[in-house]
Design a protein around this motif. Structure first.
Motif, mmCIF file in Angstrom:
data_model
loop_
_atom_site.group_PDB
_atom_site.id
_atom_site.type_symbol
_atom_site.label_atom_id
_atom_site.label_comp_id
_atom_site.label_asym_id
_atom_site.label_seq_id
_atom_site.Cartn_x
_atom_site.Cartn_y
_atom_site.Cartn_z
ATOM 1 N N UNK A 1 0.831 -1.200 0.000
ATOM 2 C CA UNK A 1 0.000 0.000 0.000
ATOM 3 C C UNK A 1 0.872 1.259 0.000
ATOM 4 N N UNK A 2 1.891 1.291 -0.848
ATOM 5 C CA UNK A 2 2.738 2.461 -0.961
ATOM 6 C C UNK A 2 3.740 2.636 0.160
ATOM 7 N N UNK A 3 3.901 1.634 1.016
ATOM 8 C CA UNK A 3 4.850 1.715 2.117
ATOM 9 C C UNK A 3 6.167 1.042 1.727
ATOM 10 N N UNK A 4 7.237 1.433 2.417
ATOM 11 C CA UNK A 4 8.548 0.809 2.191
ATOM 12 C C UNK A 4 8.782 -0.386 3.107
ATOM 13 N N UNK A 5 7.783 -0.756 3.897
ATOM 14 C CA UNK A 5 7.875 -1.962 4.723
ATOM 15 C C UNK A 5 6.729 -2.881 4.342
ATOM 16 N N UNK A 6 6.996 -4.180 4.385
ATOM 17 C CA UNK A 6 6.027 -5.152 3.883
ATOM 18 C C UNK A 6 6.482 -6.545 4.308
ATOM 19 N N UNK A 7 5.642 -7.549 4.058
ATOM 20 C CA UNK A 7 6.116 -8.921 4.254
ATOM 21 C C UNK A 7 5.675 -9.798 3.096
ATOM 22 N N UNK A 8 6.455 -10.847 2.869
ATOM 23 C CA UNK A 8 6.135 -11.890 1.900
ATOM 24 C C UNK A 8 5.939 -13.195 2.657
ATOM 25 N N UNK A 9 4.864 -13.903 2.358
ATOM 26 C CA UNK A 9 4.606 -15.210 2.966
ATOM 27 C C UNK A 9 4.984 -16.319 1.996
ATOM 28 N N UNK A 10 5.867 -17.214 2.452
ATOM 29 C CA UNK A 10 6.233 -18.403 1.691
ATOM 30 C C UNK A 10 5.428 -19.559 2.289
ATOM 31 N N UNK A 11 4.285 -19.821 1.691
ATOM 32 C CA UNK A 11 3.310 -20.715 2.313
ATOM 33 C C UNK A 11 3.794 -22.155 2.375
ATOM 34 N N UNK A 12 4.471 -22.639 1.334
ATOM 35 C CA UNK A 12 4.952 -24.027 1.345
ATOM 36 C C UNK A 12 5.963 -24.236 2.464
ATOM 37 N N UNK A 13 6.821 -23.229 2.709
ATOM 38 C CA UNK A 13 7.853 -23.342 3.741
ATOM 39 C C UNK A 13 7.363 -22.864 5.104
ATOM 40 N N UNK A 14 6.188 -22.212 5.140
ATOM 41 C CA UNK A 14 5.632 -21.642 6.363
ATOM 42 C C UNK A 14 6.605 -20.649 6.996
ATOM 43 N N UNK A 15 7.068 -19.718 6.156
ATOM 44 C CA UNK A 15 7.976 -18.673 6.620
ATOM 45 C C UNK A 15 7.458 -17.316 6.155
ATOM 46 N N UNK A 16 7.409 -16.368 7.066
ATOM 47 C CA UNK A 16 7.079 -14.986 6.751
ATOM 48 C C UNK A 16 8.363 -14.165 6.765
ATOM 49 N N UNK A 17 8.677 -13.495 5.658
ATOM 50 C CA UNK A 17 9.837 -12.624 5.565
ATOM 51 C C UNK A 17 9.356 -11.179 5.660
ATOM 52 N N UNK A 18 9.701 -10.535 6.766
ATOM 53 C CA UNK A 18 9.300 -9.152 7.017
ATOM 54 C C UNK A 18 10.447 -8.224 6.625
ATOM 55 N N UNK A 19 10.157 -7.237 5.811
ATOM 56 C CA UNK A 19 11.150 -6.233 5.439
ATOM 57 C C UNK A 19 10.768 -4.905 6.086
ATOM 58 N N UNK A 20 11.695 -4.362 6.876
ATOM 59 C CA UNK A 20 11.462 -3.103 7.572
ATOM 60 C C UNK A 20 12.195 -1.960 6.868
ATOM 61 N N UNK A 21 11.723 -0.738 7.130
ATOM 62 C CA UNK A 21 12.338 0.465 6.577
ATOM 63 C C UNK A 21 12.784 1.344 7.728
ATOM 64 N N UNK A 22 14.097 1.356 7.982
ATOM 65 C CA UNK A 22 14.613 2.012 9.177
ATOM 66 C C UNK A 22 15.015 3.462 9.016
ATOM 67 N N UNK A 23 14.507 4.147 7.978
ATOM 68 C CA UNK A 23 14.856 5.549 7.741
ATOM 69 C C UNK A 23 13.580 6.387 7.599
ATOM 70 N N UNK A 24 12.641 6.197 8.486
ATOM 71 C CA UNK A 24 11.300 6.733 8.239
ATOM 72 C C UNK A 24 11.088 8.142 8.802
ATOM 73 N N UNK A 25 11.935 9.074 8.352
ATOM 74 C CA UNK A 25 11.634 10.484 8.554
ATOM 75 C C UNK A 25 10.840 10.972 7.352
ATOM 76 N N UNK A 26 10.185 12.125 7.493
ATOM 77 C CA UNK A 26 9.393 12.657 6.385
ATOM 78 C C UNK A 26 10.308 13.192 5.291
#
Length: 235
Positions: free
Chosen positions: A1-26
């Motif tokens: 939804x236009x954000x720089x943080x998100x996650x991908x779900x690998x359903x067969x492996x049952x793993x969620x990969x979360x990507x964070x954005x650590x520079x979130x100033x305006x």
């Protein structure tokens, strides 16, 4: 939804990969100098919205799933623990421990109610109020993924010895400062990246190096297996 943080779900492996954005100033220009940004973009900075989203992403992790968390900066100070990992140390960009505390509460199935002060004019105070005692059965934290330091360094975070950090060297032939692996243009060593294969049945991470896999000391880095559920390596 236009954000720089998100996650991908690998359903067969049952793993969620979360990507964070650590520079979130305006992203705003300085009123006194339109050629400059108003807020620095090179320091660790989080919005309350992203912190709340991370907590909910962990709380909503499906039963029996594992989670890995990725960002540009290391998540803490750790030291490589084998020849493959160069015995180097990589360090976080700042002293804010909010992400580590959230992950530790998730791992331990505990409550976390705390405020954090960050060096950021936009969001100086961050709040966490979460209860991981009701997390889904069989869920687990696997490891952090990071870069930034331009060196191989995989180990356990000093202040959070249950949290494994996988830090990979820089895949850039023009900038290998800090790395003991030499890139060679036009040859196999031009590339350098890792493939991580997670074996959740046995609690293992198999690491395969693609590209530059010889250190300047002649040490071969091509394969390593780590037990991510306890702080020891398989030799």
């Amino acid at each position: 939804e236009g954000k720089c943080y998100f996650f991908n779900d690998f359903e067969a492996e049952k793993i969620r990969l979360i990507t964070l954005y650590g520079f979130e100033t305006r992203f705003e220009l300085d009123e006194s100098d339109s050629t400059k940004l108003k807020y620095r973009r090179d320091i660790e900075s989080w919005s309350q919205e992203q912190i709340d989203w991370l907590v909910n992403s962990l709380l909503n992790l499906p039963e029996g799933w594992g989670v890995m968390i990725n960002q540009h900066y290391p998540f803490g100070t750790s030291t490589g623990e084998s020849a493959f990992l160069s015995y180097a140390t990589c360090s976080r960009s700042g002293e804010l421990t909010i992400i580590n505390d959230i992950v530790q509460a998730f791992m331990d199935g505990m409550n976390l109610v705390q405020q954090y002060t960050q060096i950021d004019i936009v969001t100086p105070i961050l709040s966490v109020n979460c209860d991981f005692s009701q997390k889904k059965p069989g869920t687990e934290f696997i490891a952090f993924l990071s870069g930034h330091t331009h060196r191989d360094c995989i180990g356990w975070i000093e202040d959070y010895p249950k949290q494994l950090q996988l830090n990979v060297g820089c895949n850039n032939t023009f900038y290998d400062e800090g790395s003991d692996v030499t890139h060679e243009m036009g040859k196999k060593g031009q590339d350098m990246f890792n493939v991580y294969c997670v074996d959740r049945n046995n609690g293992l991470i198999n690491i395969l190096r693609v590209g530059a896999n010889f250190s300047c000391y002649g040490q071969l880095r091509h394969l390593e297996t780590i037990k991510y559920r306890k702080s020891s390596l398989i030799r």
